[in-house]
Write a protein that holds these residues in place. Structure first.
Motif, PDB file in Angstrom:
ATOM      1  N   THR A 145      48.706 -22.621 -18.364  1.00  0.00           N
ATOM      2  CA  THR A 145      48.775 -22.103 -16.999  1.00  0.00           C
ATOM      3  C   THR A 145      47.511 -21.347 -16.636  1.00  0.00           C
ATOM      4  O   THR A 145      46.949 -21.520 -15.549  1.00  0.00           O
ATOM      5  N   ALA A 146      47.040 -20.507 -17.544  1.00  0.00           N
ATOM      6  CA  ALA A 146      45.833 -19.724 -17.273  1.00  0.00           C
ATOM      7  C   ALA A 146      44.623 -20.625 -17.079  1.00  0.00           C
ATOM      8  O   ALA A 146      43.812 -20.422 -16.164  1.00  0.00           O
ATOM      9  N   TYR A 147      44.494 -21.640 -17.922  1.00  0.00           N
ATOM     10  CA  TYR A 147      43.338 -22.530 -17.842  1.00  0.00           C
ATOM     11  C   TYR A 147      43.379 -23.367 -16.558  1.00  0.00           C
ATOM     12  O   TYR A 147      42.367 -23.512 -15.860  1.00  0.00           O
ATOM     13  N   ALA A 148      44.559 -23.908 -16.252  1.00  0.00           N
ATOM     14  CA  ALA A 148      44.672 -24.801 -15.093  1.00  0.00           C
ATOM     15  C   ALA A 148      44.541 -24.062 -13.773  1.00  0.00           C
ATOM     16  O   ALA A 148      44.260 -24.672 -12.739  1.00  0.00           O
ATOM     17  N   SER A 149      44.749 -22.733 -13.808  1.00  0.00           N
ATOM     18  CA  SER A 149      44.710 -21.957 -12.571  1.00  0.00           C
ATOM     19  C   SER A 149      43.295 -21.674 -12.091  1.00  0.00           C
ATOM     20  O   SER A 149      43.111 -21.248 -10.950  1.00  0.00           O
ATOM     21  N   ASP A 150      42.315 -21.895 -12.962  1.00  0.00           N
ATOM     22  CA  ASP A 150      40.938 -21.655 -12.549  1.00  0.00           C
ATOM     23  C   ASP A 150      40.543 -22.604 -11.434  1.00  0.00           C
ATOM     24  O   ASP A 150      40.881 -23.798 -11.455  1.00  0.00           O
ATOM     25  N   GLU A 151      39.834 -22.081 -10.460  1.00  0.00           N
ATOM     26  CA  GLU A 151      39.420 -22.881  -9.307  1.00  0.00           C
ATOM     27  C   GLU A 151      38.554 -24.064  -9.765  1.00  0.00           C
ATOM     28  O   GLU A 151      37.726 -23.939 -10.651  1.00  0.00           O
ATOM     29  N   GLY A 152      38.775 -25.196  -9.165  1.00  0.00           N
ATOM     30  CA  GLY A 152      37.989 -26.388  -9.474  1.00  0.00           C
ATOM     31  C   GLY A 152      38.668 -27.329 -10.440  1.00  0.00           C
ATOM     32  O   GLY A 152      38.221 -28.465 -10.616  1.00  0.00           O
ATOM     33  N   ARG A 153      39.727 -26.903 -11.089  1.00  0.00           N
ATOM     34  CA  ARG A 153      40.460 -27.780 -12.002  1.00  0.00           C
ATOM     35  C   ARG A 153      41.587 -28.446 -11.226  1.00  0.00           C
ATOM     36  O   ARG A 153      42.556 -27.794 -10.841  1.00  0.00           O
ATOM     37  N   ALA A 154      41.448 -29.736 -11.019  1.00  0.00           N
ATOM     38  CA  ALA A 154      42.320 -30.421 -10.068  1.00  0.00           C
ATOM     39  C   ALA A 154      43.144 -31.539 -10.674  1.00  0.00           C
ATOM     40  O   ALA A 154      44.140 -31.961 -10.076  1.00  0.00           O
ATOM     41  N   THR A 155      42.759 -32.054 -11.856  1.00  0.00           N
ATOM     42  CA  THR A 155      43.416 -33.241 -12.396  1.00  0.00           C
ATOM     43  C   THR A 155      43.821 -33.027 -13.839  1.00  0.00           C
ATOM     44  O   THR A 155      43.051 -32.495 -14.637  1.00  0.00           O
ATOM     45  N   GLY A 156      45.035 -33.452 -14.162  1.00  0.00           N
ATOM     46  CA  GLY A 156      45.517 -33.364 -15.528  1.00  0.00           C
ATOM     47  C   GLY A 156      46.034 -34.701 -16.015  1.00  0.00           C
ATOM     48  O   GLY A 156      46.558 -35.495 -15.237  1.00  0.00           O
ATOM     49  N   VAL A 157      45.888 -34.943 -17.312  1.00  0.00           N
ATOM     50  CA  VAL A 157      46.382 -36.171 -17.932  1.00  0.00           C
ATOM     51  C   VAL A 157      47.288 -35.792 -19.090  1.00  0.00           C
ATOM     52  O   VAL A 157      46.924 -34.947 -19.918  1.00  0.00           O
ATOM     53  N   VAL A 158      48.461 -36.400 -19.132  1.00  0.00           N
ATOM     54  CA  VAL A 158      49.385 -36.200 -20.249  1.00  0.00           C
ATOM     55  C   VAL A 158      49.352 -37.442 -21.121  1.00  0.00           C
ATOM     56  O   VAL A 158      49.534 -38.566 -20.622  1.00  0.00           O
ATOM     57  N   ARG A 238      38.822 -48.035 -19.460  1.00  0.00           N
ATOM     58  CA  ARG A 238      38.841 -47.220 -18.242  1.00  0.00           C
ATOM     59  C   ARG A 238      38.705 -45.746 -18.590  1.00  0.00           C
ATOM     60  O   ARG A 238      39.068 -45.314 -19.686  1.00  0.00           O
ATOM     61  N   ALA A 239      38.213 -44.980 -17.619  1.00  0.00           N
ATOM     62  CA  ALA A 239      38.110 -43.531 -17.787  1.00  0.00           C
ATOM     63  C   ALA A 239      38.882 -42.863 -16.655  1.00  0.00           C
ATOM     64  O   ALA A 239      38.740 -43.234 -15.483  1.00  0.00           O
ATOM     65  N   LEU A 240      39.701 -41.875 -17.007  1.00  0.00           N
ATOM     66  CA  LEU A 240      40.431 -41.100 -16.018  1.00  0.00           C
ATOM     67  C   LEU A 240      39.794 -39.724 -15.909  1.00  0.00           C
ATOM     68  O   LEU A 240      39.637 -39.021 -16.906  1.00  0.00           O
ATOM     69  N   ASP A 241      39.385 -39.363 -14.697  1.00  0.00           N
ATOM     70  CA  ASP A 241      38.869 -38.010 -14.503  1.00  0.00           C
ATOM     71  C   ASP A 241      39.937 -37.014 -14.933  1.00  0.00           C
ATOM     72  O   ASP A 241      41.132 -37.169 -14.620  1.00  0.00           O
ATOM     73  N   ALA A 242      39.525 -35.988 -15.648  1.00  0.00           N
ATOM     74  CA  ALA A 242      40.502 -35.021 -16.140  1.00  0.00           C
ATOM     75  C   ALA A 242      39.840 -33.674 -16.354  1.00  0.00           C
ATOM     76  O   ALA A 242      38.752 -33.585 -16.925  1.00  0.00           O
ATOM     77  N   ASP A 243      40.508 -32.632 -15.860  1.00  0.00           N
ATOM     78  CA  ASP A 243      40.106 -31.263 -16.166  1.00  0.00           C
ATOM     79  C   ASP A 243      40.970 -30.678 -17.273  1.00  0.00           C
ATOM     80  O   ASP A 243      40.574 -29.711 -17.930  1.00  0.00           O
ATOM     81  N   VAL A 244      42.164 -31.273 -17.440  1.00  0.00           N
ATOM     82  CA  VAL A 244      43.116 -30.823 -18.450  1.00  0.00           C
ATOM     83  C   VAL A 244      43.713 -32.048 -19.129  1.00  0.00           C
ATOM     84  O   VAL A 244      44.050 -33.026 -18.457  1.00  0.00           O
ATOM     85  N   VAL A 245      43.837 -32.008 -20.447  1.00  0.00           N
ATOM     86  CA  VAL A 245      44.522 -33.062 -21.202  1.00  0.00           C
ATOM     87  C   VAL A 245      45.621 -32.398 -22.021  1.00  0.00           C
ATOM     88  O   VAL A 245      45.372 -31.428 -22.736  1.00  0.00           O
TER      89      VAL A 245
END
Length: 935
Positions: A145-158, A238-245
């Motif tokens: 939650t703390a990491y994803a809340s930073d501004e600019g992080r918009a995409t996550g991949v599970v 393929r590559a998926l843009d990701a700020d969080v994995v």
């Protein structure tokens, strides 16, 4: 005699073992000379056992205290030495000691290993980069939650499309990230559902904006110059843009300690145990996800872990006869809004040579898939339910037994076969798999404890306190036991009224009663009312408003009667926000209205969905923002769609004769006219309509409460169809009607249903109860009761008096004030009797303030302990067995306003705050209240 028991791990299963030993009176207690097991718990995490099943609720604000499984005084009361953050490091089976990471050595007479499992992270490049997470513990939730809340992080991949993977995807959506799910198998949830079920699930998840990639793996995590996650490269290039994995690709048993101690471990991991959950050392046991049981399996669900805990509790403090040889792995859960369930053997091999036979119902438009598998002797082997899992509670106890009704009756729209009740289940059938409770155990508890409600069954057996999938079955067992004992189920609504809903309606209508207080004074049994009777009376008064000369549903005392949905004229959602649903009659909408909806969604950051009812739903609105949203929608001619009320929702239509070459009637215009005539009519339960322009039935009219199909000679009227738990095709009430005759007959039908329907009774069961088609024809066509003209006139008065409820709120400053987020001055003097308001306390937490009809003021924590949302102030104030209570608007659990105790689950409480007579409530000093949270 006192003996030493060491428990390694304080998760859900380990703590359940402690509870079971306490229930048996086998724990030594705090005094030095107490007899029994003296327990030391070595725990890796820095907090006591918590509910991992509902871990995702931490993303929506649930606190440690709300998720905790450990009562505040449980450890002290039973003399348990819980050492947090000091996990076991070494087991010496010869000396019978355990050494912890702090260097402490603890002797044992018996040792239980309950170390659980750890998340598997594929060995790919970049898996340890900043931005990569696992999803297993509260610490994982906090750091993600703390990491994803930073501004600019918009995409996550599970990575992983199983149970935990989809739960993690839902969490990323909750955090506001665009979300992808990558699953190596060719379908989602490959261990629980087949191809058909996975297709229905995928369609539902993709409709929420989540991108799903199946049949492909993760190749590597690509990083930016600073080393943080930038993208996920897939095995197909393929590559998926990701700020969080987030890695959620399965788990592995935590068996290192046992392995190093020389205990036998399975080839694929897991501490080998026998049927008593004993390892190859007679003084050491293993339970939960770290154990490979006698059937050679490692179980990753909590219910089998609880059963193992029961086996070990019997070995340590019982006769030692209990065994664990395997478990029911049935599951029912809601993943990102989609119901998913499987039970028995959902993958039993099919075929002509003695294989299983399948019965399948699939509706791809609605995302519904149901499959039952039957053995050669007709026994139910297993099943899969996606999109509509309401039958799970009925079907699961029958696994391994013949069904008492044709299998199609359980999955298809109404087949005319009445499904058997709980009496068809034998006593040894397990009705609650989470706590392994049989029907016989429930029956015994009902009889021996004189139980009359589900809350009592929960307290005495724990059945229904896990996933909740068994509640309908428990109710059936309870009803059957009460009937067998000659205890007539009261027809009255609740403890406050001996009248049924239909009797209350007729009493209010004929005696021209204009308020709840007046009804209580004349016909009530005393008390403040409750979450059952107050909304019913509010519904009846709203329906009869034109007859009684009443105004808006939120005028005066009526506001205190409304459930949260009617209170805010919007549907409450799981995160404490509300939906906004404008009416779009017949699906016809102007460009200006479409633009306005889009701009509102953009400006207020609302999730937008086009529904099967031909309108646009907006989700995620805070209650205090609803007036501003609706002012903009009303300005372009939109009005309330009444999605929040027990009322007409929509009248669906095809394009009909306007465009379709097969159309025989103008279905669009008729749908519009029907919806505009009956809008705002409050009924016993929600009603829906449909109009098809020809017999091809594209609007699915025969699945609606009111269904109309065009013919060459007019309109055919069908009534009492619906989907849901027991789908039912509507019956033909009259054929070849003119438009005027059609409306007259619908007027009569709806008003007769409104007069005679019971609380939350859909038209389909009402149809059967009142006598079926012959009875309706007699009353509504032949006018056997002589009331048809009266029914039509009453509907005319309703239509003439209609005013959009949101327009009325916007024109009324007093009504608008009720939508303010917090009480402007948190003083009892500003409270309305019977209605709660939220207030911010000096410590920043929120309190829910209530004032009853006698002027007594109560203040409790505003956060619902089950959902983690700040909504208690929106609940209905009432009394239960003479105690002042508030019912949570989420799932209706009732809390004693004096003590904060949940009357349905004594282990859960709300903080109670002191309320000075003329000032702000004071935060409770003995417990930390939850921090305020925006939703």
């Amino acid at each position: 005699m006192t003996q030493n028991l060491v428990l390694i791990g304080h998760g859900m299963v380990g703590h359940r073992l402690l509870e079971l030993l306490a229930e048996r009176g086998a724990l030594a207690g705090p005094a030095p000379d107490d007899r029994g097991w003296r327990v030391t718990v070595l725990a890796e995490e820095d907090r006591p056992a918590y509910d991992r099943v509902h871990l995702s609720s931490a993303f929506t604000g649930a606190t440690d205290a709300e998720l905790s499984l450990c009562e505040s005084d449980f450890l002290t009361r039973h003399g348990i030495d819980l050492r947090l953050g000091d996990p076991a490091e070494h087991i010496d089976t010869e000396a019978r000691t355990v050494t912890s990471t702090s260097g402490a050595t603890v002797p044992y007479d018996a040792l239980v290993v309950a170390t659980g499992s750890y998340p598997f992270v594929p060995p790919i490049d970049g898996a340890d980069a900043p931005g990569c997470f696992t999803y297993r513990t509260l610490y994982d939730v906090e750091t993600l939650t703390a990491y994803a809340s930073d501004e600019g992080r918009a995409t996550g991949v599970v990575i992983g499309g199983g149970l935990l993977g989809l739960e993690a995807a839902g969490a990323l959506r909750t955090l506001g990230l665009r979300t992808h799910v990558v699953e190596f198998a060719p379908r989602l949830m490959p261990l629980q559902v087949d191809d058909g079920g996975a297709a229905a699930l995928r369609a539902t998840i993709e409709s929420m904006g989540v991108a799903v990639h199946t049949g492909v793996g993760a190749s590597r995590v690509e990083t930016d110059a600073d080393g943080s996650v930038r993208a996920l490269r897939l095995s197909d290039g393929r590559a998926l843009d990701a700020d969080v994995v987030v890695f959620s690709a399965g788990v592995r048993p935590r068996d290192r300690l046992a392995r190093e101690a020389g205990l036998a471990v399975g080839d694929r991991g897991g501490v080998v145990v026998d049927e008593h959950c004993r390892t190859t050392d007679p003084y050491v046991y293993a339970i939960g996800e770290c154990a490979q049981t006698s059937d050679g399996r490692v179980y990753g669900l909590v219910a089998p872990g609880y059963q193992m805990a029961e086996t070990v509790a019997d070995a340590l403090a019982g006769e030692g006869t209990a065994v664990f040889t395997g478990a029911d792995t049935s599951t029912k859960l809601k993943l990102m809004g989609a119901d998913v369930a499987s039970f028995g053997d959902p993958f039993a091999p099919e075929g002509e040579d003695g294989g299983a036979v399948s019965v399948v119902f699939s509706d791809t438009r609605e995302g519904v898939y149901k499959k039952l598998l039957l053995g050669p002797e007709g026994q139910l082997l297993g099943g899969i339910l996606v999109g509509d899992a309401d039958a799970y509670g009925t079907l699961r106890p029958h696994a391994g037994r013949p069904l008492p009704a044709p299998p199609e009756a359980y999955v298809l729209p109404a087949s005319g076969v009445e499904l058997p009740g709980a009496d068809a289940l034998p006593d040894d059938a397990v009705v609650c798999s989470c706590h392994n409770v049989t029907k016989g155990a429930v029956r015994t508890a009902v009889t021996e404890n004189s139980l009359t409600d589900i809350g009592g069954i929960k307290r005495c057996t724990k059945a229904g306190t896990g996933c909740g999938g068994c509640l309908s079955t428990l109710q059936s067992v309870l009803d059957a036991e009460l009937a067998a004992a000659g205890i007539e189920k009261p027809k009255g609504l609740c403890e406050h009224f001996a009248l049924s809903r239909a009797e209350i309606y007729e009493t209010v209508r004929t005696e021209r009663i204009r308020s709840f207080s007046e009804l209580m004074a004349r016909h009530g049994l005393g008390g403040e009312g409750c979450v059952v009777c107050k909304p019913v009376v509010g519904n009846v008064l709203g329906t009869l408003a034109p007859e009684l000369g009443l105004g808006h549903v939120l005028d005066g005392e009526q506001a205190a009667l409304q459930d949260s949905n009617d209170l805010f004229l919007a549907n409450l959602q799981k995160d404490g926000t509300y939906s906004v649903v404008p009416r779009v009659p017949g699906g016809e909408i102007t460009p200006a209205q479409l633009i306005a909806i889009g701009e509102v969604a953009r400006d207020f950051d609302l999730y937008t969905k086009i529904t099967g009812g031909q309108r646009i739903d907006l989700f995620g609105a805070r209650a205090d923002r609803l007036p501003a949203i609706w002012r903009r929608l009303v300005d372009v001619g939109l009005e309330s769609g009444h999605a929040y009320g027990k009322s007409l929702r929509t009248v669906k239509s095809c394009v009909g004769a306007k465009f379709c070459r097969f159309g025989q009637g103008d279905s669009v215009q008729l749908a519009i006219d029907l919806e505009l005539r009956y809008r705002g009519l409050r009924t016993p339960h929600k009603i829906k309509g449909g109009v098809s322009g020809c017999l091809r039935e594209c609007a699915e009219a025969r699945g609606k409460d009111i269904g109309v199909i065009a013919t060459a000679n007019g309109w055919n009227l069908y009534v009492c169809g619906n989907g849901g738990t027991s789908p039912r095709h509507a019956d033909l009430l009259a054929a070849d009607l003119s438009t005027a005759a059609l409306f007259r007959l619908v007027d009569r039908f709806l008003m007769y249903y409104l007069r005679t329907g019971e609380r939350l009774e859909r038209t389909a069961p009402w149809f059967e109860r009142v006598g079926g088609l012959d009875h309706l024809k007699s009353v509504l066509i032949e006018d056997s009761l002589g009331i048809c003209a009266e029914l039509e006139a009453q509907m005319d008065r309703h239509a003439a008096a209609y005013r959009d409820e949101w327009q009325a709120v916007l024109d009324d400053p007093q009504a608008l004030a009720r939508f303010e987020r917090h009480l402007a001055q948190p003083s009892p003097a500003f409270l309305e009797p019977g209605r709660g308001r939220a207030a911010v306390l000096p410590d920043g937490s929120e309190a829910a303030l209530f004032k009853d009809s006698g002027g007594t003021v109560y203040a409790v924590g505003n956060r619902d302990p089950y959902s983690g949302t700040d909504v208690i102030a929106h609940g209905v104030l009432g009394t239960r067995d003479g105690r002042p209570v508030v019912a949570s608007p989420m799932h209706k659990q009732e809390f004693d306003l004096r003590t904060g105790a949940c009357l349905d689950d004594p282990s859960v409480t709300l903080p109670v705050h002191e309320v000075p007579a003329d000032g702000t409530p004071t935060p409770e000093m003995s417990a930390d209240g939850p921090p305020a949270r925006e939703v």
